[in-house]
Write an enzyme that holds these catalytic residues in place. Sequence first.
Site, mmCIF file in Angstrom:
data_model
loop_
_atom_site.group_PDB
_atom_site.id
_atom_site.type_symbol
_atom_site.label_atom_id
_atom_site.label_comp_id
_atom_site.label_asym_id
_atom_site.label_seq_id
_atom_site.Cartn_x
_atom_site.Cartn_y
_atom_site.Cartn_z
ATOM 1 N N GLU A 1 -15.505 -0.689 -1.015
ATOM 2 C CA GLU A 1 -14.737 -0.780 0.098
ATOM 3 C C GLU A 1 -15.427 -1.232 1.442
ATOM 4 O O GLU A 1 -16.435 -0.272 1.633
ATOM 5 C CB GLU A 1 -14.001 0.667 0.376
ATOM 6 C CG GLU A 1 -13.263 0.637 1.930
ATOM 7 C CD GLU A 1 -11.936 -0.609 1.579
ATOM 8 O OE1 GLU A 1 -12.299 -1.604 2.601
ATOM 9 O OE2 GLU A 1 -11.115 -0.411 0.827
ATOM 10 N N GLU B 1 -15.082 -0.457 7.298
ATOM 11 C CA GLU B 1 -15.586 0.853 7.889
ATOM 12 C C GLU B 1 -14.604 1.875 8.721
ATOM 13 O O GLU B 1 -13.513 1.409 9.115
ATOM 14 C CB GLU B 1 -16.815 0.769 8.699
ATOM 15 C CG GLU B 1 -18.083 -0.072 8.142
ATOM 16 C CD GLU B 1 -17.832 -1.450 8.470
ATOM 17 O OE1 GLU B 1 -19.030 -1.865 8.347
ATOM 18 O OE2 GLU B 1 -17.066 -2.012 9.105
ATOM 19 N N GLU C 1 -24.423 3.856 3.417
ATOM 20 C CA GLU C 1 -22.984 3.327 3.837
ATOM 21 C C GLU C 1 -22.983 3.244 5.629
ATOM 22 O O GLU C 1 -21.976 3.937 6.171
ATOM 23 C CB GLU C 1 -21.786 4.050 3.476
ATOM 24 C CG GLU C 1 -21.621 3.958 1.985
ATOM 25 C CD GLU C 1 -22.348 4.771 0.942
ATOM 26 O OE1 GLU C 1 -22.758 4.352 -0.272
ATOM 27 O OE2 GLU C 1 -23.107 5.636 1.454
ATOM 28 N N SER C 2 -23.464 2.148 6.004
ATOM 29 C CA SER C 2 -23.454 1.601 7.370
ATOM 30 C C SER C 2 -24.406 2.357 8.346
ATOM 31 O O SER C 2 -25.506 2.309 8.134
ATOM 32 C CB SER C 2 -21.905 2.105 7.779
ATOM 33 O OG SER C 2 -21.028 1.127 6.995
ATOM 34 N N CYS D 1 -18.668 3.092 5.217
ATOM 35 C CA CYS D 1 -17.822 2.410 4.477
ATOM 36 C C CYS D 1 -17.538 3.158 3.207
ATOM 37 O O CYS D 1 -17.936 4.432 3.074
ATOM 38 C CB CYS D 1 -18.314 1.024 4.237
ATOM 39 S SG CYS D 1 -20.011 0.839 3.537
ATOM 40 N N SER E 1 -27.539 -4.326 5.591
ATOM 41 C CA SER E 1 -27.056 -3.697 6.847
ATOM 42 C C SER E 1 -28.381 -3.859 7.706
ATOM 43 O O SER E 1 -29.423 -3.946 7.304
ATOM 44 C CB SER E 1 -26.942 -2.129 6.585
ATOM 45 O OG SER E 1 -25.818 -1.844 5.826
ATOM 46 N N HIS F 1 -22.698 -5.238 8.654
ATOM 47 C CA HIS F 1 -22.748 -4.741 7.458
ATOM 48 C C HIS F 1 -22.104 -5.761 6.647
ATOM 49 O O HIS F 1 -21.200 -6.127 7.100
ATOM 50 C CB HIS F 1 -22.371 -3.317 7.353
ATOM 51 C CG HIS F 1 -22.745 -2.329 8.365
ATOM 52 N ND1 HIS F 1 -24.032 -1.639 7.964
ATOM 53 C CD2 HIS F 1 -22.380 -1.915 9.467
ATOM 54 C CE1 HIS F 1 -24.466 -0.925 8.932
ATOM 55 N NE2 HIS F 1 -23.426 -0.974 9.886
ATOM 56 N N GLU G 1 -19.561 -9.391 -2.597
ATOM 57 C CA GLU G 1 -19.249 -9.683 -3.647
ATOM 58 C C GLU G 1 -17.975 -10.542 -3.875
ATOM 59 O O GLU G 1 -17.072 -10.412 -2.818
ATOM 60 C CB GLU G 1 -18.805 -8.616 -4.641
ATOM 61 C CG GLU G 1 -20.004 -7.712 -4.803
ATOM 62 C CD GLU G 1 -20.225 -6.473 -4.044
ATOM 63 O OE1 GLU G 1 -20.644 -5.295 -4.175
ATOM 64 O OE2 GLU G 1 -19.936 -7.001 -2.958
#
Length: 337
Positions: free
Chosen positions: A7, A10, A60-61, A75, A231, A244, A248
């Site tokens: 995912e 954010e 994550e961010s 995120c 990031s 960020h 994929e």
Amino acid sequence: MAISGFEGFEKRLELHFYGDDPMGLRRIDFVSIRQILDAVQCSVVSAVGNRCFDAYVLSESSLFIYPTKIIIKTCGTTQLLKSIPSLLSHAFQLGLGLCGCRYTRGSFIFPKAQPFPHTSFREEVLYLEEYLPSSLCYKKVCILPSKACHSWHVYTASDHHHMVDHLPNIFTMEVCMTQLDGVLARRFFRRRGDGNSGDVAGKEMTALTGIGDINPTALVCDYAFDPCGYSMNGIDGAHYSTIHVTPEDGYSYASFECVVSVDSDVMEALKKVARVFRPGTMSVSMCMGQNAGVADVCSRVAGALKPLGLEIRSRRVEEFPAAAGIVTFQTFTARRK
């Protein structure tokens, strides 16, 4: 990791405080920061700071800590709002009082993979209402819909007495991008067996992709994940920027956020960001003061992106109570052959 993929969208929490200590929140030690992030289920991978604030790249961010303001952006399936009880406890121990909260996010790509309290915007609002003090009595909750699928969720709560001057000459821009150009997205994959640290690989990606040219005066703290993802935080005086990337295929995503003064050339930066990623869908949210010239700013955003093949699909403007400001939300889609 979400059920179908990572995912990228954010969740963003911004808290404002008041107090007499010039260092304020920056006195929170690193052990305590780690404990706060443990509740969110993320960690620090790199950090930088200056005389104005500290910036942390997270697994994550990002996290930004000013004397009277803290911003956490995470995120994946992180539980961002679970940072609030610990954050408020540390702030109150430092003699700081909470005077404002803003929570924003886009529409999740994989909403069913999100844990409580992020299972729905309603649950997020109920959680915020439970843990924020009642002194934050000026509130508004809204969802700004979009034909381009990047609906924007906003919650604000403020204490009018202390928040009067928090947005006089600056604004925050949050940009969300999906359907990234496939060739450009491949630049955010690590070379197999490169043997480099995340910091070294991050610097290579910053140079290769042109991200370093977005704001050449900023001090950049960057990190590349394995096997892919990127990031960065940029610090420039009292202002920050952050990017960020989830590259994929099938669920590619990139975000750009910056806090700048009203007289900065942020539209030039926005154009550079669009060129780096060439997204199929893009949303631009801006939070600004009541006298910022909203119509002009919106037109400048659309004017900057149109020559790059990004056509405006929707525009919304919402005014928030007390000094929480005005939020504009515009979405764009690309003309692709």
